[in-house]
Enzyme design. Structure first.
Site, PDB file in Angstrom:
ATOM      1  N   TYR A  69       6.359   8.259  17.351  1.00 54.38           N
ATOM      2  CA  TYR A  69       6.696   8.233  15.669  1.00 54.38           C
ATOM      3  C   TYR A  69       8.010   9.027  15.562  1.00 54.38           C
ATOM      4  O   TYR A  69       8.905   8.545  14.664  1.00 54.38           O
ATOM      5  CB  TYR A  69       5.634   8.688  14.986  1.00 54.38           C
ATOM      6  CG  TYR A  69       5.789   8.509  13.399  1.00 54.38           C
ATOM      7  CD1 TYR A  69       5.273   7.523  12.949  1.00 54.38           C
ATOM      8  CD2 TYR A  69       6.243   9.552  12.627  1.00 54.38           C
ATOM      9  CE1 TYR A  69       5.440   7.413  11.429  1.00 54.38           C
ATOM     10  CE2 TYR A  69       6.143   9.498  11.377  1.00 54.38           C
ATOM     11  CZ  TYR A  69       5.651   8.326  10.779  1.00 54.38           C
ATOM     12  OH  TYR A  69       5.727   8.277   9.300  1.00 54.38           O
TER      13      TYR A  69
ATOM     14  N   GLN B 290       7.183  16.187  15.817  1.00 51.92           N
ATOM     15  CA  GLN B 290       5.857  16.669  15.444  1.00 51.92           C
ATOM     16  C   GLN B 290       5.030  16.438  16.778  1.00 51.92           C
ATOM     17  O   GLN B 290       5.086  15.421  17.425  1.00 51.92           O
ATOM     18  CB  GLN B 290       5.200  15.774  14.410  1.00 51.92           C
ATOM     19  CG  GLN B 290       3.767  15.984  14.301  1.00 51.92           C
ATOM     20  CD  GLN B 290       3.478  17.505  13.815  1.00 51.92           C
ATOM     21  OE1 GLN B 290       3.845  17.911  12.859  1.00 51.92           O
ATOM     22  NE2 GLN B 290       2.253  18.079  14.406  1.00 51.92           N
TER      23      GLN B 290
ATOM     24  N   TYR C 178       4.664  15.359   3.995  1.00 50.71           N
ATOM     25  CA  TYR C 178       3.122  14.694   3.948  1.00 50.71           C
ATOM     26  C   TYR C 178       2.869  14.397   2.552  1.00 50.71           C
ATOM     27  O   TYR C 178       3.021  15.232   1.651  1.00 50.71           O
ATOM     28  CB  TYR C 178       2.277  16.044   4.518  1.00 50.71           C
ATOM     29  CG  TYR C 178       2.482  16.022   6.150  1.00 50.71           C
ATOM     30  CD1 TYR C 178       1.546  15.248   6.813  1.00 50.71           C
ATOM     31  CD2 TYR C 178       3.372  16.363   6.742  1.00 50.71           C
ATOM     32  CE1 TYR C 178       1.591  15.398   8.385  1.00 50.71           C
ATOM     33  CE2 TYR C 178       3.648  16.423   8.209  1.00 50.71           C
ATOM     34  CZ  TYR C 178       2.780  16.053   8.809  1.00 50.71           C
ATOM     35  OH  TYR C 178       2.955  15.869  10.305  1.00 50.71           O
TER      36      TYR C 178
ATOM     37  N   GLN D 216       3.046  12.912  18.166  1.00 52.72           N
ATOM     38  CA  GLN D 216       3.658  11.938  17.424  1.00 52.72           C
ATOM     39  C   GLN D 216       5.109  11.772  18.305  1.00 52.72           C
ATOM     40  O   GLN D 216       6.157  11.405  17.710  1.00 52.72           O
ATOM     41  CB  GLN D 216       4.338  12.245  16.089  1.00 52.72           C
ATOM     42  CG  GLN D 216       2.866  11.895  15.172  1.00 52.72           C
ATOM     43  CD  GLN D 216       3.267  11.624  13.496  1.00 52.72           C
ATOM     44  OE1 GLN D 216       3.947  12.525  13.199  1.00 52.72           O
ATOM     45  NE2 GLN D 216       2.722  10.660  13.200  1.00 52.72           N
TER      46      GLN D 216
ATOM     47  N   ARG E  42       0.856  -1.347   0.034  1.00 49.74           N
ATOM     48  CA  ARG E  42      -0.013   0.062   0.068  1.00 49.74           C
ATOM     49  C   ARG E  42       0.885   1.239   0.103  1.00 49.74           C
ATOM     50  O   ARG E  42       2.001   1.210   0.394  1.00 49.74           O
ATOM     51  CB  ARG E  42      -0.899   0.165   1.194  1.00 49.74           C
ATOM     52  CG  ARG E  42      -2.013  -0.963   1.094  1.00 49.74           C
ATOM     53  CD  ARG E  42      -2.921  -0.793   2.396  1.00 49.74           C
ATOM     54  NE  ARG E  42      -2.348  -0.957   3.786  1.00 49.74           N
ATOM     55  CZ  ARG E  42      -2.688   0.050   4.637  1.00 49.74           C
ATOM     56  NH1 ARG E  42      -3.340   0.870   4.470  1.00 49.74           N
ATOM     57  NH2 ARG E  42      -2.005  -0.304   5.656  1.00 49.74           N
TER      58      ARG E  42
ATOM     59  N   PRO F 121      10.347  11.496   3.961  1.00 47.41           N
ATOM     60  CA  PRO F 121       9.023  12.211   3.058  1.00 47.41           C
ATOM     61  C   PRO F 121       8.518  13.291   3.825  1.00 47.41           C
ATOM     62  O   PRO F 121       8.432  13.038   5.226  1.00 47.41           O
ATOM     63  CB  PRO F 121       8.231  10.868   2.964  1.00 47.41           C
ATOM     64  CG  PRO F 121       8.791   9.654   2.975  1.00 47.41           C
ATOM     65  CD  PRO F 121      10.001   9.997   4.149  1.00 47.41           C
TER      66      PRO F 121
ATOM     67  N   ILE G  95       3.107   4.274   0.059  1.00 50.81           N
ATOM     68  CA  ILE G  95       4.542   4.328  -0.563  1.00 50.81           C
ATOM     69  C   ILE G  95       5.191   3.199  -1.143  1.00 50.81           C
ATOM     70  O   ILE G  95       5.897   3.242  -1.873  1.00 50.81           O
ATOM     71  CB  ILE G  95       5.366   5.382   0.346  1.00 50.81           C
ATOM     72  CG1 ILE G  95       4.937   6.700   0.702  1.00 50.81           C
ATOM     73  CG2 ILE G  95       7.191   5.379   0.034  1.00 50.81           C
ATOM     74  CD1 ILE G  95       5.543   7.698   1.831  1.00 50.81           C
TER      75      ILE G  95
ATOM     76  N   ASN H  54      10.492   0.196   4.409  1.00 52.92           N
ATOM     77  CA  ASN H  54       9.235   1.140   4.469  1.00 52.92           C
ATOM     78  C   ASN H  54       8.216   0.892   5.551  1.00 52.92           C
ATOM     79  O   ASN H  54       7.537   1.893   5.710  1.00 52.92           O
ATOM     80  CB  ASN H  54       8.666   0.927   3.224  1.00 52.92           C
ATOM     81  CG  ASN H  54       7.568   1.898   2.987  1.00 52.92           C
ATOM     82  OD1 ASN H  54       7.435   2.982   3.003  1.00 52.92           O
ATOM     83  ND2 ASN H  54       6.317   1.094   2.777  1.00 52.92           N
TER      84      ASN H  54
ATOM     85  N   LYS I  88      11.459   7.388  14.101  1.00 50.37           N
ATOM     86  CA  LYS I  88      11.937   8.038  12.517  1.00 50.37           C
ATOM     87  C   LYS I  88      13.444   8.654  13.028  1.00 50.37           C
ATOM     88  O   LYS I  88      14.099   8.575  12.259  1.00 50.37           O
ATOM     89  CB  LYS I  88      11.068   8.729  12.176  1.00 50.37           C
ATOM     90  CG  LYS I  88       9.747   8.047  11.611  1.00 50.37           C
ATOM     91  CD  LYS I  88       9.981   6.894  10.547  1.00 50.37           C
ATOM     92  CE  LYS I  88       8.668   6.507  10.179  1.00 50.37           C
ATOM     93  NZ  LYS I  88       9.094   5.409   9.026  1.00 50.37           N
TER      94      LYS I  88
END
Ligand code: CAA
Length: 240
Positions: free
Chosen positions: A147, A141, A179, A144, A12, A177, A14, A82, A151
């Site tokens: 996350y 963020q 958004y 997040q 799905r 990446p 990317i 990914n 990352k």
């Protein structure tokens, strides 16, 4: 020369766009995901690309999964890490489970898959590992913490591994990446998303193919002198 590429979370968003771009460029491509058997079948029927089901958060499952992929397609030359999830919540509402699930998948998943494939890449004197990090690993963020931390961890892992792999012909790079028009971003509340788009100088969300093309470049022989780098693909939203 045809090379084999494995894209985690490849059915799905990317990952799917990346798997398709690699196939188009002549790679033998395998994907992995944690969805249903029906989702695997539908993906393979649509794209002609095989999909294996296991969680990158589970080391033993990665060992078995890579073994199955290699039995079918041969040694993996290109690994695209990914697979990733979100469990967004403001920190005061974030549970230890929210933290653990995201770190296990988004950071330990990169360790697990890279660690399983690393010895053979070193032995063959060639490998490409491309880690999909995020703008939010660079800038942080709100909502997040899990996350962003995972990352950002991927960026540190990328730089350390790049130094170890360099003399063995194995390059390790990260893409951040911004958004991108994926289900993950479309699940962000609309009002929040509108505010985010207003912060993107190019004035729109990115397209999955724009990340796929970046992966393709980093996987190529032409990118052989690039290792340990972070490629920001974010429409100018954050200039690292
Ligand atoms: N900075 C500071 N405070 C913020 C804030 C921000 N950006 N956003 C919200 N807050 C505050 C709010 O003002 C509110 O404070 P009060 O209670 O004092 O009024 C409090 O946080 C709670 O805000 P919400 O009402 O929004 O709370 P919620 O619990 O309904 O939702 C959230 C919180 C889930 C984090 C939601 O704000 C959200 O989804 N934010 C988007 C996070 C985001 O950008 N995720 C990216 C997903 S896409 C992706 O991850 C791909 C990629 O790599 C880029």
């Amino acid at each position: 020369m045809s090379r084999t590429a494995l894209v985690t979370g490849g059915t799905r968003g990317i990952g799917k766009a990346t798997a398709l771009a690699l196939k188009e460029a002549g790679y033998r491509v395998a994907t992995n995901h944690v969805g249903s058997a029906e989702a695997s079948d539908a993906f393979t029927k649509e794209t002609g690309i095989p999909a294996w089901r296991w969680s990158v958060a589970d080391y033993d499952a990665c060992v078995a999964g890579v073994r199955a992929v290699e039995a079918a397609l041969g040694p993996v030359d290109v690994l695209v890490n990914n697979a990733g999830i979100t469990r967004d919540a403001m920190f005061h509402k974030m549970s230890p489970e929210d933290w653990r699930e995201v770190v296990d998948t988004n950071l330990s998943g990169v360790f697990n898959m890279s660690h399983v494939l690393w010895p053979a890449m070193r032995e063959r004197g060639f490998g490409r590992i491309i880690n999909i990090s995020s703008i939010n690993g660079q800038k942080g963020q709100a909502g997040q913490a899990n996350y962003s931390a995972a990352k950002a961890g991927v960026l540190g892992l990328t730089k350390a591994l790049a130094q170890e792999g360099a003399r063995m012909g194995v390059t390790v790079n990260a893409i951040c990446p911004g958004y991108i028009e994926t289900q993950m971003v479309m699940e962000v509340p609309e009002a929040v998303r509108e505010k985010i788009i207003a912060q993107i100088p190019i004035g729109r969300l990115g397209e999955v193919q724009e990340i796929a093309r970046s992966v393709l470049f980093l996987a190529s022989d032409e990118a052989g002198f690039i290792t340990g780098s972070t490629l920001s693909v974010n429409g100018g939203q954050y200039l690292a």
